[in-house]
Design a protein around this motif. Structure first.
Motif, PDB file in Angstrom:
ATOM      1  N   GLN A  29       0.845  -1.268  -0.070  1.00 35.88           N
ATOM      2  CA  GLN A  29      -0.087   0.011  -0.068  1.00 35.88           C
ATOM      3  C   GLN A  29       0.912   1.280  -0.103  1.00 35.88           C
ATOM      4  N   ALA A  30       0.547   2.072  -0.970  1.00 33.24           N
ATOM      5  CA  ALA A  30       1.444   3.129  -1.027  1.00 33.24           C
ATOM      6  C   ALA A  30       1.199   4.342   0.160  1.00 33.24           C
ATOM      7  N   VAL A  31       2.252   4.836   0.585  1.00 36.19           N
ATOM      8  CA  VAL A  31       2.265   5.791   1.822  1.00 36.19           C
ATOM      9  C   VAL A  31       3.004   6.979   1.563  1.00 36.19           C
ATOM     10  N   PHE A  32       2.190   8.226   1.388  1.00 39.73           N
ATOM     11  CA  PHE A  32       2.804   9.436   1.147  1.00 39.73           C
ATOM     12  C   PHE A  32       3.238  10.382   2.416  1.00 39.73           C
ATOM     13  N   VAL A  33       4.675  10.548   2.303  1.00 40.63           N
ATOM     14  CA  VAL A  33       4.925  11.274   3.777  1.00 40.63           C
ATOM     15  C   VAL A  33       5.597  12.520   3.432  1.00 40.63           C
ATOM     16  N   ARG A  34       5.184  13.721   3.998  1.00 44.54           N
ATOM     17  CA  ARG A  34       5.919  15.080   3.867  1.00 44.54           C
ATOM     18  C   ARG A  34       7.270  15.214   4.825  1.00 44.54           C
ATOM     19  N   GLY A  35       8.118  15.708   4.083  1.00 42.37           N
ATOM     20  CA  GLY A  35       9.332  15.963   4.875  1.00 42.37           C
ATOM     21  C   GLY A  35      10.590  14.729   4.915  1.00 42.37           C
ATOM     22  N   ALA A  36      10.141  13.736   4.192  1.00 46.80           N
ATOM     23  CA  ALA A  36      11.309  12.518   4.163  1.00 46.80           C
ATOM     24  C   ALA A  36      11.756  12.879   2.674  1.00 46.80           C
ATOM     25  N   VAL A  37      13.094  12.029   2.476  1.00 46.21           N
ATOM     26  CA  VAL A  37      13.624  12.148   1.040  1.00 46.21           C
ATOM     27  C   VAL A  37      14.097  10.741   0.801  1.00 46.21           C
ATOM     28  N   THR A  38      14.077  10.684  -0.519  1.00 43.50           N
ATOM     29  CA  THR A  38      14.320   9.316  -1.030  1.00 43.50           C
ATOM     30  C   THR A  38      15.694   8.693  -0.568  1.00 43.50           C
ATOM     31  N   GLY A  39      15.543   7.568   0.116  1.00 47.95           N
ATOM     32  CA  GLY A  39      16.504   6.855   0.670  1.00 47.95           C
ATOM     33  C   GLY A  39      16.597   6.951   2.290  1.00 47.95           C
ATOM     34  N   ASP A  40      15.609   7.857   2.734  1.00 49.66           N
ATOM     35  CA  ASP A  40      15.347   7.621   4.278  1.00 49.66           C
ATOM     36  C   ASP A  40      14.715   6.502   4.655  1.00 49.66           C
ATOM     37  N   GLU A  41      15.002   6.121   5.817  1.00 45.41           N
ATOM     38  CA  GLU A  41      14.169   5.151   6.436  1.00 45.41           C
ATOM     39  C   GLU A  41      13.341   5.864   7.945  1.00 45.41           C
ATOM     40  N   ASN A  52      -6.706   2.463  -0.829  1.00 47.14           N
ATOM     41  CA  ASN A  52      -5.428   2.113  -1.776  1.00 47.14           C
ATOM     42  C   ASN A  52      -4.240   2.886  -1.369  1.00 47.14           C
ATOM     43  N   TYR A  53      -4.465   3.841  -0.278  1.00 48.20           N
ATOM     44  CA  TYR A  53      -3.197   4.617  -0.027  1.00 48.20           C
ATOM     45  C   TYR A  53      -3.344   5.318   1.362  1.00 48.20           C
ATOM     46  N   ALA A  54      -2.207   5.730   1.930  1.00 48.31           N
ATOM     47  CA  ALA A  54      -2.468   6.372   3.164  1.00 48.31           C
ATOM     48  C   ALA A  54      -1.346   7.494   3.156  1.00 48.31           C
ATOM     49  N   VAL A  55      -1.756   8.540   4.264  1.00 42.97           N
ATOM     50  CA  VAL A  55      -0.914   9.635   4.292  1.00 42.97           C
ATOM     51  C   VAL A  55      -0.365   9.694   5.590  1.00 42.97           C
ATOM     52  N   GLY A  56       0.963  10.139   5.844  1.00 44.12           N
ATOM     53  CA  GLY A  56       1.484  10.081   6.968  1.00 44.12           C
ATOM     54  C   GLY A  56       2.394  11.300   7.272  1.00 44.12           C
ATOM     55  N   VAL A  57       3.070  11.576   8.365  1.00 43.15           N
ATOM     56  CA  VAL A  57       3.897  12.550   8.623  1.00 43.15           C
ATOM     57  C   VAL A  57       5.012  11.775   9.407  1.00 43.15           C
ATOM     58  N   VAL A  58       6.470  12.257   9.485  1.00 47.40           N
ATOM     59  CA  VAL A  58       7.638  11.747   9.952  1.00 47.40           C
ATOM     60  C   VAL A  58       7.569  11.790  11.362  1.00 47.40           C
ATOM     61  N   LYS A  59       7.577  10.981  11.895  1.00 43.36           N
ATOM     62  CA  LYS A  59       7.627  10.882  13.371  1.00 43.36           C
ATOM     63  C   LYS A  59       9.113  10.758  13.882  1.00 43.36           C
TER      64      LYS A  59
END
Length: 81
Positions: A29-41, A52-59
């Motif tokens: 399931q796709a999760v869209f997150v603001r504040g992260a960059v490609t390669g971050d865990e 079909n998708y979720a929206v999250g924030v970086v904790k």
């Protein structure tokens, strides 16, 4: 397992959208997150969950991407500058 609002999930950020959100997948399931960059865990907190998708924030950033650059401005995370 379907994501629900207020879940915390661990994601590896795989890509970015044209709007600036990052994208990771949790159980395909796709999760869209603001504040992260490609390669971050990251540990993402889900604020919106759809079929079909979720929206999250970086904790928390568990492992930063090698492409991540530290800003000189102490408030850039709040204003985006």
């Amino acid at each position: 397992m379907s994501l629900k609002k207020n879940d915390d999930v661990r994601l590896v950020i795989e890509d970015m959208t044209s709007e600036g959100s990052s994208v990771g997948h949790y159980d395909s399931q796709a999760v869209f997150v603001r504040g992260a960059v490609t390669g971050d865990e990251v540990l993402a907190h889900i604020i919106k969950a759809k079929k079909n998708y979720a929206v999250g924030v970086v904790k928390d950033i568990i492992t930063p991407s090698p492409d991540r650059i530290k800003s000189d401005c102490p408030v850039s995370d709040k204003c985006g500058g």
